[in-house]
Enzyme design. Structure first.
Site, PDB file in Angstrom:
ATOM      1  N   GLU A   1      -4.738   5.502  -0.407  1.00 36.87           N
ATOM      2  CA  GLU A   1      -4.729   4.381  -1.291  1.00 36.87           C
ATOM      3  C   GLU A   1      -6.183   4.156  -1.859  1.00 36.87           C
ATOM      4  O   GLU A   1      -7.027   3.450  -1.391  1.00 36.87           O
ATOM      5  CB  GLU A   1      -4.051   3.281  -0.725  1.00 36.87           C
ATOM      6  CG  GLU A   1      -4.122   1.947  -1.679  1.00 36.87           C
ATOM      7  CD  GLU A   1      -3.605   0.773  -1.270  1.00 36.87           C
ATOM      8  OE1 GLU A   1      -2.971   0.696  -0.097  1.00 36.87           O
ATOM      9  OE2 GLU A   1      -3.563  -0.270  -1.919  1.00 36.87           O
TER      10      GLU A   1
ATOM     11  N   LYS B   1      -1.193   6.274  -3.317  1.00 39.57           N
ATOM     12  CA  LYS B   1      -0.847   5.079  -3.726  1.00 39.57           C
ATOM     13  C   LYS B   1      -2.202   4.529  -4.671  1.00 39.57           C
ATOM     14  O   LYS B   1      -2.972   4.000  -4.063  1.00 39.57           O
ATOM     15  CB  LYS B   1      -0.803   4.128  -2.279  1.00 39.57           C
ATOM     16  CG  LYS B   1      -0.755   2.801  -2.852  1.00 39.57           C
ATOM     17  CD  LYS B   1      -0.059   1.889  -1.707  1.00 39.57           C
ATOM     18  CE  LYS B   1      -0.002   0.485  -1.952  1.00 39.57           C
ATOM     19  NZ  LYS B   1       0.822  -0.470  -0.866  1.00 39.57           N
TER      20      LYS B   1
END
Ligand code: 5MM
Length: 343
Positions: free
Chosen positions: A177, A219
């Site tokens: 992420e 992400k």
């Protein structure tokens, strides 16, 4: 490392019509979110809140996975069932946040570095034995006067790659992420440039550390105007900028991209995902969601820490998950939202 199992789990997390709930807020973050809606943050209120979310009937139809925080993976529902088992019983894969949150970059007070690599290899087997099948690590990049710096981008990308390598080595699928924050008055073009820079640097580092790209999920933020920007890009513009940026930066071997909502409203997060999936139909990766605020904001407000509100909060949570499920195939529309209001 059993690459086949990792790849299967990664694909399972992005199966059609389902996405991920990020319920991995650390104590500081959940405290802030609870305070905003008048809930006191205690071990018991956090447990009861997450029990409310995870016991929502039918949630497995729209959620493939839930990311937990260390405290939550050890907690149980009121009937004594581990919350992780509650999720498994719903057909939802449990995951765990393994970063130790951000600190200011040394000598660069306006930038963040994510910590948690020390001892990571020792922490993972316990999570695996408990039943977690995937993990998450969030890096934070800020756009501002003279930032991000190359030092910040490279240090965070390196940490993401090392984290991913540790996780695959331990048999866990890493969600990578790299979040470029929405905070600030930057244009969508500035967000585009920084997001591409961060993604390219991250994938270079992932390759250098021999991470199997077919056994991870990405992400990222969407490519979007800064929250305080005078000109705000529209839904289709955000969708086009985001997909084009990802096409330039993310290898086709990655099975899925699961967006964070990053401070968008719940409706915006659904509309943007829906637009991407309706405007493009031959992308190399699945486009899905891994939202925290965009799934939880309203249910948290409605629950308000009161057991009497559980049913209503669950109804609203299920509806939001269903709307994002529809956005995964580009079939979401305003009538679906209105049906809920009428109900
Ligand atoms: C960006 O935050 C992640 C996605 O949430 P949103 O959809 O609300 O943007 C989220 O998973 C985040 O990483 C966790 O809430 C943990 O955050 P902290 O700040 O506690 O590390």
């Amino acid at each position: 490392m059993n690459t086949e199992v990792l790849q299967r789990t990664a694909r399972e997390l992005v199966t059609a019509g389902r996405g991920i709930l990020a319920a991995d807020e650390s104590h500081g973050t959940i405290g802030k979110r609870f305070k905003a809606v008048g809930i006191e943050s205690t071990e018991e209120s956090r447990r009861a809140y997450r029990e409310m979310l995870f016991t929502t009937e039918g949630i497995g139809e729209y959620l493939s996975g839930v990311i937990l925080f260390d405290e939550t993976i050890r907690q149980s529902a009121s009937d004594g069932t581990l919350l992780l088992k509650v999720l498994e019983n719903q057909g939802v894969i449990p995951g765990i946040k393994v970063d130790k949150s951000t600190v200011s970059m040394p000598l660069r007070p306006n930038e963040k570095y994510t910590q948690g690599l020390d001892g990571l290899g020792d922490r993972l087997p316990e999570y695996r034995e408990m039943g977690a099948r995937f993990t998450k690590w969030r890096a934070v990049i800020t756009i501002g006067e003279g930032i991000p710096s190359q030092a910040c981008v490279e240090a965070n990308a390196r940490a993401l790659a090392l984290y991913a390598a540790f996780c695959q080595d331990a048999g866990l699928v890493p969600i990578v992420e790299p979040e470029v924050l929405i905070d600030g008055d930057h244009t969508i073009d500035q967000c585009d440039r920084v997001t591409e820079w961060m993604l390219r640097t991250t994938f270079t580092a992932l390759r250098e550390h021999d991470v199997d790209l077919a056994g991870i999920l990405l992400k990222p933020n969407m490519v979007i105007s800064g929250k305080e920007a005078s000109e705000q890009a529209g839904v289709e513009e955000v969708a086009r900028y985001t997909v084009e940026c990802l096409l330039r930066s993310v290898p086709a071997a990655v099975p899925g991209i699961v967006f964070l909502s990053g401070g968008q409203t719940d409706l915006q997060a659904t509309q943007h995902l829906n637009a991407m999936n309706s405007m493009y139909d031959d992308l190399p990766w699945e486009l899905s969601f891994s939202y925290a605020r965009a799934l939880q904001q309203k249910p948290m407000e409605v629950w308000g820490g009161d057991a009497q509100n559980v049913e209503e909060a669950q109804r609203i949570f299920l509806h939001r998950a269903k709307m994002n499920s529809a956005a995964r195939s580009g079939s979401y529309n305003q009538e679906m939202e209105d049906e809920e209001k009428a109900a």
